[in-house]
Design a protein around this motif. Structure first.
Motif, mmCIF file in Angstrom:
data_model
loop_
_atom_site.group_PDB
_atom_site.id
_atom_site.type_symbol
_atom_site.label_atom_id
_atom_site.label_comp_id
_atom_site.label_asym_id
_atom_site.label_seq_id
_atom_site.Cartn_x
_atom_site.Cartn_y
_atom_site.Cartn_z
ATOM 1 N N CYS A 31 -32.889 68.320 -60.432
ATOM 2 C CA CYS A 31 -33.647 67.064 -60.345
ATOM 3 C C CYS A 31 -34.565 66.901 -61.551
ATOM 4 O O CYS A 31 -34.762 65.786 -62.039
ATOM 5 C CB CYS A 31 -34.441 67.022 -59.045
ATOM 6 N N GLN A 35 -31.097 64.454 -62.333
ATOM 7 C CA GLN A 35 -30.260 64.113 -61.188
ATOM 8 C C GLN A 35 -31.108 63.724 -59.998
ATOM 9 O O GLN A 35 -32.233 64.214 -59.829
ATOM 10 C CB GLN A 35 -29.368 65.304 -60.805
ATOM 11 N N SER A 39 -27.332 62.887 -55.348
ATOM 12 C CA SER A 39 -26.149 63.060 -56.194
ATOM 13 C C SER A 39 -25.718 64.515 -56.327
ATOM 14 O O SER A 39 -24.660 64.809 -56.889
ATOM 15 C CB SER A 39 -26.412 62.495 -57.592
#
Length: 235
Positions: A31, A35, A39
Motif C-alpha cells: 500500500c 496499491q 487490489s
C-alpha cells in the motif's frame, strides 16, 4: 520448570506471530508503494511473505479478515499510544499544550508512516471491512479525546456530546494533514544537503501552520455554548 513441550509450544507460537506480522508488513509495504488494499490478492501477499497460499489460512479466513486484523491490531496499537501521549485534554498549563500535541502527532507519522498512509488511503477505500474497522478506531479515538477535553477547564462548560463533536472535528482536521506531511519525506529522493534543508524548512512551516489551525479550532470552541440552537435553513 520449563519443559521441552513448553519450549516447542512457545517456539511455534512465536513463529506463528512472526508470520502473522509478516503478512501485515507485506500489505503495508504494498500500500505504501501505491496499491490499494482491495487490489492486493491473496497470492500476491503470500508471495511477498514467502509462503504458500494454503499457509495464509492458518492465520486469516480471507483478505478481508487480514485487513480487519491489521487495523485492529497494528493501527489500533499505534493510535492507542498516540491517544495516551496527546496533551489536548490535559489541564491547561503554560507549556504550549496544543503545539506539543501537534508535534507529537507528526512525530507519530514519522515513526509509523505506513500505518498512517494506510489509514488515510483506506478510510474510504474499496474494502468494507477495512473501512468499518478504521471507522471504529477513529470513533474510539474521538470518544476518548472528547472525554479528555472534559478535564480541560476551557471546555468544562460544553456538554459531553459537543465535546465529542469537537474532538471529531479536530481529529478529522489532523487526518487531512497526513498525506501532505508524508509527501514532504517520500515524494522525492533527498540526497543533497540542500534538499534536506529545504524539506526541513517546509516541515517547520507546515508544523506552524497546522498548529495555528488547531489553535483556531480549539480556542474558538472556548466561546461555544451548548445551549445554542442549531437551526437548519428550513427550520
Amino acid at each position: 520448570m520449563t519443559t521441552p513441550n513448553t519450549l516447542n509450544l512457545n517456539t511455534r507460537e512465536q513463529k506463528k506471530m512472526q508470520t502473522r506480522q509478516a503478512f501485515f508488513n507485506a500489505v503495508l509495504d504494498l500500500c505504501m508503494m501505491g496499491q490499494s488494499f482491495a487490489s492486493i490478492s491473496l497470492r500476491q501477499v503470500t508471495r511477498e511473505v514467502g509462503v504458500v497460499p494454503t499457509a495464509f489460512y492458518r492465520h486469516f479466513d480471507d483478505m478481508e479478515s487480514l485487513g480487519r486484523s491489521l487495523v485492529e491490531e497494528e493501527l489500533g496499537e499505534a493510535l492507542s499510544t498516540l491517544r495516551n501521549g496527546l496533551q489536548m485534554g490535559r489541564t491547561r498549563s503554560f507549556d504550549r499544550q496544543i503545539a506539543h500535541s501537534i508535534q507529537l502527532f507528526f512525530a507519530s507519522i514519522d515513526e509509523h508512516p505506513r500505518y498512517w498512509q494506510f489509514l488515510v488511503s483506506e478510510r474510504f477505500g474499496g474494502s468494507e471491512s477495512v473501512r468499518n474497522a478504521i471507522a471504529a478506531q477513529i470513533k474510539l479515538f474521538a470518544k476518548i479525546m472528547g472525554e479528555d477535553l472534559g478535564i480541560q477547564p476551557a471546555f468544562s462548560h460544553i456538554n459531553s456530546e459537543d465535546r465529542r463533536l469537537l474532538a471529531e472535528a479536530g481529529l478529522n482536521l489532523f487526518l487531512t494533514w497526513i498525506i501532505d506531511w508524508l509527501d514532504l519525506t517520500y515524494s522525492q529522493a533527498h540526497d543533497e544537503e540542500s534538499d534536506l534543508i529545504g524539506v526541513s524548512a517546509k516541515k517547520d512551516l507546515m508544523l506552524r501552520q497546522c498548529t495555528r489551525q488547531a489553535q483556531m479550532l480549539f480556542y474558538g470552541a472556548e466561546n461555544w455554548r451548548s445551549n445554542e440552537a442549531t437551526l437548519l435553513p428550513n427550520d
